[in-house]
Design an enzyme around this catalytic site. Structure first.
Site, PDB file in Angstrom:
ATOM      1  NE  ARG A   1      48.099  53.343  47.290  1.00 53.13           N
ATOM      2  CZ  ARG A   1      48.214  53.514  46.058  1.00 53.13           C
ATOM      3  NH1 ARG A   1      47.348  54.049  45.015  1.00 53.13           N
ATOM      4  NH2 ARG A   1      49.419  52.978  45.592  1.00 53.13           N
TER       5      ARG A   1
ATOM      6  NE  ARG B   1      47.142  34.977  44.226  1.00 52.25           N
ATOM      7  CZ  ARG B   1      46.328  34.942  43.323  1.00 52.25           C
ATOM      8  NH1 ARG B   1      45.227  34.048  43.620  1.00 52.25           N
ATOM      9  NH2 ARG B   1      46.285  35.495  42.318  1.00 52.25           N
TER      10      ARG B   1
ATOM     11  CG  HIS C   1      43.564  31.202  46.402  1.00 49.45           C
ATOM     12  ND1 HIS C   1      43.763  32.287  45.553  1.00 49.45           N
ATOM     13  CD2 HIS C   1      42.038  31.189  46.248  1.00 49.45           C
ATOM     14  CE1 HIS C   1      42.660  32.636  45.231  1.00 49.45           C
ATOM     15  NE2 HIS C   1      41.581  32.025  45.510  1.00 49.45           N
TER      16      HIS C   1
ATOM     17  CB  SER D   1      53.685  55.118  59.815  1.00 42.10           C
ATOM     18  OG  SER D   1      52.338  54.900  60.337  1.00 42.10           O
TER      19      SER D   1
ATOM     20  CD  GLU E   1      50.113  52.710  49.705  1.00 42.43           C
ATOM     21  OE1 GLU E   1      49.807  53.604  50.742  1.00 42.43           O
ATOM     22  OE2 GLU E   1      49.963  53.054  48.454  1.00 42.43           O
TER      23      GLU E   1
ATOM     24  CG  ASP F   1      51.426  38.179  44.754  1.00 36.73           C
ATOM     25  OD1 ASP F   1      50.580  37.832  45.213  1.00 36.73           O
ATOM     26  OD2 ASP F   1      51.284  39.123  43.633  1.00 36.73           O
TER      27      ASP F   1
END
Length: 188
Positions: A46, A57, A60, A88, A153, A161
């Site tokens: 994940r 991003r 972008h 970890s 995660e 972001d």
């Protein structure tokens, strides 16, 4: 508990955890991204899914960014930056990758719960996220009602972001969505 109560508990955990991220570590990390010729990202499970969002991003915003393991990912060089997300900091395949990147002269950045992990000690830049994981826990980590490393995660995704917003500011991008749409996938 009802769904809304779980949602509130999770967002409270995220706020508490991300509020504890070091401004200095984040600023240094942002400068490393700005200085890199190309940026490579990696993770496992994940964490990989979350760090892939950062790569998208970055692209972008006009950065050259790759996800390690994709068929079109080129060789890393000494002018590049490898960003690894690992709760970890001890995942075997990622430790090998980090060592290889360092051998090639690339800079290494780690987003982790454990800055003193094997990868943390190899890294040039570390952002510590004081979350928890079911693999390793200690008293310095934020506790979570969520399973596994969910808090870490989710924090990687939101931190990514937030880093993008700061990078947009540093690159003096006034209308992020306009630039994003110029580079957004159009073969969907």
């Amino acid at each position: 508990m009802e769904i809304v109560e779980y949602t509130t508990a999770i967002t409270n955990e995220l706020h508490r955890t991300l509020s504890a991220v070091s401004k200095e570590q984040a600023d240094t990390f942002i400068q490393a991204v700005m200085d890199a010729k190309r940026i490579f990202v990696a993770g496992a499970g994940r964490s990989l899914l979350m760090i892939r969002g950062l790569a998208m991003r970055l692209m972008h915003l006009g950065f050259t960014a790759y996800v390690v393991g994709e068929t079109t990912t080129p060789a890393i060089t000494s002018s590049d930056l490898l960003i690894i997300a690992s709760g970890s900091g001890e995942t075997g395949s990622l430790k090998n990758m980090a060592a290889k990147a360092k051998d090639m002269g690339a800079a290494l950045a780690l987003i982790s719960i454990y800055p003193k992990s094997a990868m943390g000690l190899m890294a040039d830049y570390v952002i510590e996220i004081p979350a928890t994981t079911s693999k390793v826990t200690d008293s310095n980590s934020q506790k979570s009602i969520q399973p596994g490393a969910s808090l870490f995660e989710q924090s990687v995704l939101l931190l990514g972001d937030s880093l993008i917003l700061k990078l947009s500011e540093q690159k003096n991008i006034k209308n992020q969505n306009e630039g994003l749409m110029k580079l957004h996938a159009n073969l969907e």
